[in-house]
Design an enzyme around this catalytic site. Structure first.
Site, PDB file in Angstrom:
ATOM      1  N   GLY A   9       1.186  -1.009  -0.255  1.00 19.38           N
ATOM      2  CA  GLY A   9       0.191  -0.242  -0.229  1.00 19.38           C
ATOM      3  C   GLY A   9       0.742   0.747   0.062  1.00 19.38           C
ATOM      4  O   GLY A   9       1.497   1.041   1.013  1.00 19.38           O
ATOM      5  N   GLY A  11      -0.134   4.362   0.188  1.00 20.78           N
ATOM      6  CA  GLY A  11      -0.409   5.758   0.427  1.00 20.78           C
ATOM      7  C   GLY A  11       0.243   6.375   1.453  1.00 20.78           C
ATOM      8  O   GLY A  11       0.533   6.658   1.538  1.00 20.78           O
ATOM      9  N   GLU A 164     -18.673  17.211   2.239  1.00 24.61           N
ATOM     10  CA  GLU A 164     -17.870  17.584   1.411  1.00 24.61           C
ATOM     11  C   GLU A 164     -19.422  17.246   0.210  1.00 24.61           C
ATOM     12  O   GLU A 164     -19.078  18.700  -0.871  1.00 24.61           O
ATOM     13  CB  GLU A 164     -16.779  17.084   1.393  1.00 24.61           C
ATOM     14  CG  GLU A 164     -15.826  17.741   2.572  1.00 24.61           C
ATOM     15  CD  GLU A 164     -14.011  17.305   2.308  1.00 24.61           C
ATOM     16  OE1 GLU A 164     -13.569  17.989   3.424  1.00 24.61           O
ATOM     17  OE2 GLU A 164     -13.778  15.815   1.961  1.00 24.61           O
TER      18      GLU A 164
HETATM   19  C1  LIG Z   1     -13.097  10.736   0.389  1.00 23.51           C
HETATM   20  C2  LIG Z   1     -12.102  10.756   0.928  1.00 23.51           C
HETATM   21  C3  LIG Z   1     -11.663  11.774   1.770  1.00 23.51           C
HETATM   22  C4  LIG Z   1     -11.081  12.140   2.691  1.00 23.51           C
HETATM   23  N1  LIG Z   1     -10.668  13.018   3.292  1.00 23.51           N
HETATM   24  C5  LIG Z   1      -9.665  13.371   4.876  1.00 23.51           C
HETATM   25  C6  LIG Z   1      -9.550  14.933   4.834  1.00 23.51           C
HETATM   26  O1  LIG Z   1      -9.829  15.631   4.626  1.00 23.51           O
HETATM   27  N2  LIG Z   1      -8.156  15.018   5.363  1.00 23.51           N
HETATM   28  C7  LIG Z   1      -7.672  13.825   6.337  1.00 23.51           C
HETATM   29  O2  LIG Z   1      -7.021  13.732   7.323  1.00 23.51           O
HETATM   30  N3  LIG Z   1      -7.540  12.718   5.410  1.00 23.51           N
HETATM   31  C8  LIG Z   1      -8.959  12.401   4.719  1.00 23.51           C
HETATM   32  N4  LIG Z   1      -9.743  11.359   4.725  1.00 23.51           N
HETATM   33  C9  LIG Z   1      -8.978   9.908   5.037  1.00 23.51           C
HETATM   34  C10 LIG Z   1      -7.533   9.482   4.941  1.00 23.51           C
HETATM   35  O3  LIG Z   1      -7.547   9.630   3.115  1.00 23.51           O
HETATM   36  C11 LIG Z   1      -7.350   8.617   4.719  1.00 23.51           C
HETATM   37  O4  LIG Z   1      -6.970   8.414   6.434  1.00 23.51           O
HETATM   38  C12 LIG Z   1      -5.711   8.729   4.951  1.00 23.51           C
HETATM   39  O5  LIG Z   1      -5.592   7.707   2.942  1.00 23.51           O
HETATM   40  C13 LIG Z   1      -4.720   6.598   4.818  1.00 23.51           C
HETATM   41  O6  LIG Z   1      -3.994   6.214   5.056  1.00 23.51           O
HETATM   42  P1  LIG Z   1      -3.512   4.961   4.370  1.00 23.51           P
HETATM   43  O7  LIG Z   1      -1.968   5.460   3.492  1.00 23.51           O
HETATM   44  O8  LIG Z   1      -3.648   4.143   5.718  1.00 23.51           O
HETATM   45  O9  LIG Z   1      -4.606   4.282   3.300  1.00 23.51           O
HETATM   46  P2  LIG Z   1      -4.554   4.546   1.871  1.00 23.51           P
HETATM   47  O10 LIG Z   1      -4.089   6.291   1.642  1.00 23.51           O
HETATM   48  O11 LIG Z   1      -5.876   4.385   1.261  1.00 23.51           O
HETATM   49  O12 LIG Z   1      -3.562   3.458   0.918  1.00 23.51           O
HETATM   50  C14 LIG Z   1      -3.443   2.901   1.031  1.00 23.51           C
HETATM   51  C15 LIG Z   1      -3.129   1.994  -0.353  1.00 23.51           C
HETATM   52  O13 LIG Z   1      -3.407   0.823  -0.069  1.00 23.51           O
HETATM   53  C16 LIG Z   1      -3.676   0.201  -1.681  1.00 23.51           C
HETATM   54  N5  LIG Z   1      -3.945  -1.269  -1.640  1.00 23.51           N
HETATM   55  C17 LIG Z   1      -5.375  -1.740  -0.877  1.00 23.51           C
HETATM   56  N6  LIG Z   1      -4.739  -3.102  -1.009  1.00 23.51           N
HETATM   57  C18 LIG Z   1      -4.301  -3.553  -1.656  1.00 23.51           C
HETATM   58  C19 LIG Z   1      -3.591  -4.885  -1.766  1.00 23.51           C
HETATM   59  N7  LIG Z   1      -4.352  -5.701  -1.407  1.00 23.51           N
HETATM   60  N8  LIG Z   1      -2.780  -4.730  -2.300  1.00 23.51           N
HETATM   61  C20 LIG Z   1      -1.254  -3.906  -3.170  1.00 23.51           C
HETATM   62  N9  LIG Z   1      -2.521  -2.514  -2.895  1.00 23.51           N
HETATM   63  C21 LIG Z   1      -3.342  -2.198  -1.743  1.00 23.51           C
HETATM   64  C22 LIG Z   1      -4.369   1.373  -1.977  1.00 23.51           C
HETATM   65  O14 LIG Z   1      -4.109   0.970  -3.445  1.00 23.51           O
HETATM   66  C23 LIG Z   1      -3.616   2.606  -1.686  1.00 23.51           C
HETATM   67  O15 LIG Z   1      -2.925   3.514  -2.336  1.00 23.51           O
HETATM   68  C24 LIG Z   1     -10.024  10.771   3.692  1.00 23.51           C
HETATM   69  C25 LIG Z   1     -10.621  10.027   2.743  1.00 23.51           C
HETATM   70  C26 LIG Z   1     -11.817   9.644   1.509  1.00 23.51           C
HETATM   71  C27 LIG Z   1     -11.302   7.883   1.407  1.00 23.51           C
END
Ligand SMILES: Cc1cc2nc3c(=O)[nH]c(=O)nc-3n(C[C@H](O)[C@H](O)[C@H](O)COP(=O)(O)OP(=O)(O)OC[C@H]3O[C@@H](n4cnc5c(N)ncnc54)[C@H](O)[C@@H]3O)c2cc1C
Length: 416
Positions: A9, A11, A164
Site C-alpha cells: 500500500g 498511500g 463535502e
Molecule cells: C473521500 C475521502 C476524503 C477524505 N478526506 C480527508 C481529509 O480531508 N483529511 C484527512 O486527514 N483525511 C481524509 N480522508 C482519510 C485519509 O485519506 C485516510 O485516512 C488516509 O488515506 C489513510 O492512509 P493509508 O495510507 O492508511 O491508506 P490509503 O491512503 O487509502 O492507501 C492505501 C493504499 O493501499 C493500496 N492497496 C490496498 N489494498 C491493496 C492490495 N491488496 N494490494 C496492493 N495495494 C493495495 C491502495 O491502492 C492505496 O494506494 C479522506 C478519505 C476519503 C476516502
C-alpha cells in the site's frame, strides 16, 4: 542478501514508511495495485468536476526512486506469515524479513440491501471518475430532454466526506448549472444528505457540528438527521419508518472497513476488520509484521485520517531501523495536529489542539492551503491551485466544471 522490507500500500502511511527507511540498510519494496498514490481528501473535487484525476495522484515509481526503494505494481492477495512472503494476483511471490501493511480502508455498506448495487462510493480515483461521469450523464439527460422532472442526489453519511460532497453538489447547482447546463432550472435539482446520528461531523465539537448544519442548509441541502437508510433501490432510497426518497444518484459516504485481501489474512482483527497492533505498531502476535494507517487499530484508537497515517508510517519505519540496529522498539504516540472539514466556498471547520476552533472563510483558507501543501508534486500543487481558483473565484461566464464523460448518450423517442 540484505534485509527485505515489503510495504503493501503506497498511500499516506506506506509512503511515509519508505521515507523513514530511505537511509537504512534495508532494501524496501513498495507494492500497490495502482501505479499512483491517491490523495483521497480531494477525491470529491474530482467527482464533482473541480479537479482533474491527475491532480490528486502521484506516480509511485518516481517516489520510490527518490527514496531509494523499489516499486512493484500488483495486488496482494495472500500474506503467508509462516514462509514470510506475500503473493500477488499474478502469482508472483515477494519474500520479506519485515512486512508493513498499509492498505487503507474501503467502503462499508453495512449489509444494507441494494447499497452495493445502486450507490457509488468515493475511495479511489476510479470511484471519483465514475461518480463524476454518472453526475454528468444525469445532468446531460435532463438538459437534453431525455429525462424530465426533478433531479435528486442523495448523499448517505454526514461525516467529513458526506458533508463535502453534499456541500459541493449544492454549490454546483446554484453556481455552475446556469453556465454548464443552462436548460436545467436549478430549483429542479435537489441535494439530500441523510445521517443516522442526530448530528453531522460526529467527532467534531458541537459548535462545528451546528455550523456545518447551518452552512449546508444555507446552500439548500435537505439535511435529514437521525434518519436510517433501510435499503437502496434503483432510483430511490428507503428510510426506516417507510419513507421513500427519490434518488437519481446515491453517494455512499458512510462507514469504512478494511479491503478484502487483508481481511482474509488470518491476522488478528478488531472493529471494522482493522488489524490489531501492539503499542509499537507491530501486529499482535507477529514480531515482523507492522500495520499502519487506516488498516490498523491501535489502543486507544486513532482516527482514520491522513495525519495519523503519516505519523504511524514514519514510526513503523523508525522501529524497523531500530530492530535492524539491535535497539528496542518504542510505543507510537500520536501527536494531534487537529482536524478539518470543508462545506464549500468560504465555509469550513478547523479544530486545532488547545480547543482552537475556526469556521468560515479563515477555516476555508486554512483547509485550502493545507491540502495544496500536502499534495505530492509541484505540478499537482500548481494545477490544483489553478483549478480550485477557477472553481471558487467563479470566473465570469465560466462554470468551473471540468466536463466528464457520458457513457451512454441519451436517446429520445423517435431518434435513430
Ligand atoms: C473521500 C475521502 C476524503 C477524505 N478526506 C480527508 C481529509 O480531508 N483529511 C484527512 O486527514 N483525511 C481524509 N480522508 C482519510 C485519509 O485519506 C485516510 O485516512 C488516509 O488515506 C489513510 O492512509 P493509508 O495510507 O492508511 O491508506 P490509503 O491512503 O487509502 O492507501 C492505501 C493504499 O493501499 C493500496 N492497496 C490496498 N489494498 C491493496 C492490495 N491488496 N494490494 C496492493 N495495494 C493495495 C491502495 O491502492 C492505496 O494506494 C479522506 C478519505 C476519503 C476516502
Amino acid at each position: 542478501m540484505g534485509t527485505e522490507v515489503v510495504v503493501v500500500g503506497a498511500g499516506f502511511a506506506g509512503l511515509s514508511v519508505a521515507r523513514a527507511l530511505r537511509r537504512s540498510v534495508a532494501s524496501v519494496t513498495l507494492v500497490d495495485r495502482n501505479i499512483y498514490s491517491t490523495f483521497q481528501p480531494l477525491l470529491y473535487q474530482v467527482a464533482t468536476g473541480g479537479l482533474n484525476p491527475g491532480d490528486v495522484s502521484y506516480p509511485i515509481r518516481g517516489f520510490a526512486r527518490k527514496h531509494r526503494s523499489r516499486y512493484r505494481h500488483g495486488t496482494v492477495t495472500t500474506i503467508d506469515t509462516e514462509r514470510r512472503h506475500v503473493v500477488l494476483a499474478d502469482g508472483t511471490t515477494l519474500p520479506w524479513d519485515y512486512l508493513v501493511l498499509a492498505t487503507g480502508a474501503t467502503v462499508n455498506h453495512f449489509g444494507v440491501p441494494g447499497a452495493a448495487e445502486h450507490s457509488l462510493s468515493l475511495y479511489t480515483r476510479t470511484d471519483a471518475i465514475s461518480l463524476r461521469d454518472r453526475l454528468m450523464s444525469l445532468l446531460e439527460q435532463r438538459a437534453s430532454g431525455a429525462r424530465s422532472g426533478d433531479v435528486t442526489m442523495v448523499v448517505v453519511g454526514g461525516g467529513a466526506t458526506g458533508v463535502e460532497v453534499a456541500g459541493t453538489l449544492a454549490e454546483l447547482r446554484s453556481t455552475a448549472l446556469a453556465v454548464a447546463f443552462p436548460e436545467i432550472p436549478p430549483e429542479h435539482v435537489h441535494v439530500v444528505l441523510v445521517e443516522q446520528a442526530p448530528v453531522l461531523l460526529g467527532p467534531f465539537h458541537e459548535s462545528s457540528q451546528a455550523y456545518s448544519l447551518r452552512a449546508l442548509r444555507a446552500r439548500g441541502v435537505d439535511v435529514r438527521l437521525g434518519a436510517t437508510i433501510e435499503a437502496v433501490e434503483d432510483g430511490a432510497v428507503r428510510l426506516a419508518g417507510g419513507e421513500r426518497l427519490p434518488a437519481d444518484l446515491t453517494v455512499w459516504a458512510a462507514g469504512v472497513r478494511v479491503p478484502e485481501g487483508v481481511s482474509a489474512s488470518g491476522l488478528p482483527q478488531g472493529r471494522g476488520g482493522r488489524i490489531l497492533v501492539d503499542p509499537d505498531l507491530r501486529v499482535q502476535g507477529h514480531e515482523r509484521i507492522f500495520a499502519v494507517g487506516d488498516v490498523a487499530l491501535t489502543d486507544p484508537p486513532v482516527a482514520q485520517l491522513a495525519n495519523p497515517a503519516l505519523q504511524a508510517g514514519a514510526h513503523a519505519g523508525d522501529q524497523i531501523r531500530a530492530l535492524l540496529e539491535g535497539r528496542p522498539t518504542e510505543p507510537f504516540r500520536y501527536r494531534d495536529l487537529g482536524t478539518m472539514a470543508t462545506i464549500g466556498r468560504r465555509a469550513a471547520v478547523v479544530e486545532l489542539p488547545r480547543a482552537v476552533r475556526l469556521t468560515g472563510t479563515l477555516a476555508w483558507l486554512a483547509w485550502l492551503a493545507l491540502h495544496i501543501v500536502r499534495l505530492l508534486g509541484n505540478r499537482n500543487r500548481v494545477s490544483t491551485l489553478v483549478n480550485l481558483a477557477w472553481r471558487y473565484l467563479a470566473w465570469p461566464g465560466g462554470s468551473g466544471v471540468i466536463v466528464g464523460d457520458v457513457p451512454d448518450p441519451p436517446r429520445r423517442d423517435g431518434e435513430p
